[in-house]
Design an enzyme around this catalytic site. Structure first.
Site, PDB file in Angstrom:
ATOM      1  N   LYS A 110       1.436  -1.711  -0.079  1.00 13.19           N
ATOM      2  CA  LYS A 110       0.165  -0.256   0.154  1.00 13.19           C
ATOM      3  C   LYS A 110       0.420   1.620  -0.144  1.00 13.19           C
ATOM      4  CE  LYS A 110      -2.282  -0.780   3.921  1.00 13.19           C
ATOM      5  NZ  LYS A 110      -1.124  -2.540   4.229  1.00 13.19           N
ATOM      6  N   ARG A 185     -11.171   0.104   9.143  1.00 12.29           N
ATOM      7  CA  ARG A 185     -10.934  -0.735   9.886  1.00 12.29           C
ATOM      8  C   ARG A 185     -11.760  -1.922  10.094  1.00 12.29           C
ATOM      9  NH1 ARG A 185      -5.581  -0.587  10.460  1.00 12.29           N
ATOM     10  NH2 ARG A 185      -4.270   1.945  10.807  1.00 12.29           N
ATOM     11  N   ARG A 224      11.760  -4.534   6.117  1.00 14.51           N
ATOM     12  CA  ARG A 224      10.528  -2.700   5.696  1.00 14.51           C
ATOM     13  C   ARG A 224      11.588  -1.727   6.676  1.00 14.51           C
ATOM     14  NH1 ARG A 224       4.353  -2.649   5.667  1.00 14.51           N
ATOM     15  NH2 ARG A 224       4.027  -2.178   7.452  1.00 14.51           N
ATOM     16  N   ARG A 269       9.713   0.452  11.854  1.00 13.46           N
ATOM     17  CA  ARG A 269       7.975   0.867  12.750  1.00 13.46           C
ATOM     18  C   ARG A 269       8.388  -0.493  14.020  1.00 13.46           C
ATOM     19  NH1 ARG A 269       2.088   0.755   9.120  1.00 13.46           N
ATOM     20  NH2 ARG A 269       1.688  -0.864  11.411  1.00 13.46           N
ATOM     21  N   ARG A 280      -1.690  -8.613  13.300  1.00 17.86           N
ATOM     22  CA  ARG A 280      -2.359  -7.726  12.820  1.00 17.86           C
ATOM     23  C   ARG A 280      -2.886  -8.675  11.343  1.00 17.86           C
ATOM     24  NH1 ARG A 280       3.425  -4.187  11.293  1.00 17.86           N
ATOM     25  NH2 ARG A 280       1.688  -2.768   9.954  1.00 17.86           N
TER      26      ARG A 280
END
Length: 326
Positions: A110, A185, A224, A269, A280
């Site tokens: 995303k 969400r 990431r 993160r 998650r």
């Protein structure tokens, strides 16, 4: 316009006339009279000749400038028509007002493809976190409500978030649409969002889901790195920053991880770990995926195979963005 040939001919005729005039003066017996007549002829005709030549050159210059101006105008009109056609083609493919939701599990891409959609359509990607912070900083009515809740240690309610979104999408840069990132969400949030958009005379026009198997996501997530201000995403294996250096064990040196465009430090993160990922993913499949079922009957959901090269993913995103794209 007087050409060079015409000017030369006119000059010869004028000088010839002057010469004839002097020949007639030669019939006088006195040489002095002849010379005086010749001098008078030159005084009369030469300035006239010079004036004609100057006028002709000026006309030629003006003509050249007009021709150049015509060429520049034609080129300008061509470029304008070309740009207008590009805009027309874009809206023919992606119109009406684009109100989009970009879905996908953590690490689906995303952060990579959202900014590209922004650039393509000229619409902003709206993060609920960024909007919330901006509203609090602006001390708007809904921002003050959010600040009070956060100060008390509570969670900001859906109604407050919807109010923040409502204020934000009324700004000029959202005139042609926007992309929602991080909201809704849950199914309840989606229903509340639909109600608010309906009151604004709008609706969700496209939902894009980036599909990636859970087994692939751990490698993506744990490698990431993110540029916080822009949201640009990097990966130590698939899309490393140009400045990345590795230590003896092959791990990236944190100090070397910098944004390609700004040179600012990148960050990881806190929840980009294997353990956090499992939690998650459970939340994503349990709460977020039902939103897709909510929008599917409206014919606005497009599914993209994000488990392939970035170019292939982008091609599928483009197809999904088009009217009637799936």
């Amino acid at each position: 316009m007087i050409s060079n040939t015409l000017l030369r001919t006119a000059s010869r005729r004028i000088l010839s006339a002057g010469s004839s005039h002097t020949k007639r003066a030669a019939s006088s017996s006195r040489v002095a009279a002849f010379k005086q007549s010749e001098q008078e002829s030159r005084k009369f005709y030469l300035p006239l000749t010079m004036a004609l030549c100057s006028w002709g050159l000026m006309q030629q210059t003006l003509s050249s400038e007009e021709e150049m101006a015509d060429k520049n105008t034609a080129q300008c009109l061509f470029n304008s028509d070309k740009k207008a056609q590009e805009v027309e083609d874009k809206f023919a493919a992606y119109w009406p007002r684009n109100i989009m939701i970009l879905f996908g599990p953590p690490g689906a891409g995303k952060g990579t493809h959202g900014p590209k959609i922004e650039d393509l359509l000229g619409i902003p990607q709206l993060s609920t976190g960024d909007m919330l912070r901006a509203a609090v900083a602006a001390k708007s009515e809904v921002g003050l409500k959010a600040a009070a809740v956060m100060k008390a240690g509570g969670l900001v309610s859906d109604d407050i978030v919807i109010g923040i979104i409502r204020d934000r999408i009324r700004e000029p840069d959202c005139k042609f649409g926007f992309i929602l990132d991080g909201f809704p969400r849950t199914l309840v949030q989606a229903q509340t969002l639909d109600k608010m958009l309906c009151e604004e005379g709008a609706c969700v026009t496209k939902v894009i889901e980036l599909e990636v198997p859970d087994s692939v996501l751990e490698e993506r997530i744990c490698g990431r790195w993110i540029h916080k201000k822009s949201g640009r995403s990097y990966h130590v294996k698939f899309a490393p920053p140009k400045t990345m250096k590795k230590d003896a064990k092959g791990n990236p040196v944190p100090e070397s991880m910098k944004d390609d465009e700004t040179g600012e430090p990148l960050m990881q993160r806190a929840d980009d770990t294997a353990t956090a990922l499992q939690k998650r993913l459970m939340g994503y499949h349990g709460e977020t995926v039902p939103i897709l079922s909510h929008y599917s009957p409206k014919g606005v959901v497009g599914k993209v195979n994000a488990n392939q090269g970035m170019d292939g993913v982008w091609d599928e995103v483009l197809e999904s963005l088009k009217r009637g794209g799936n």
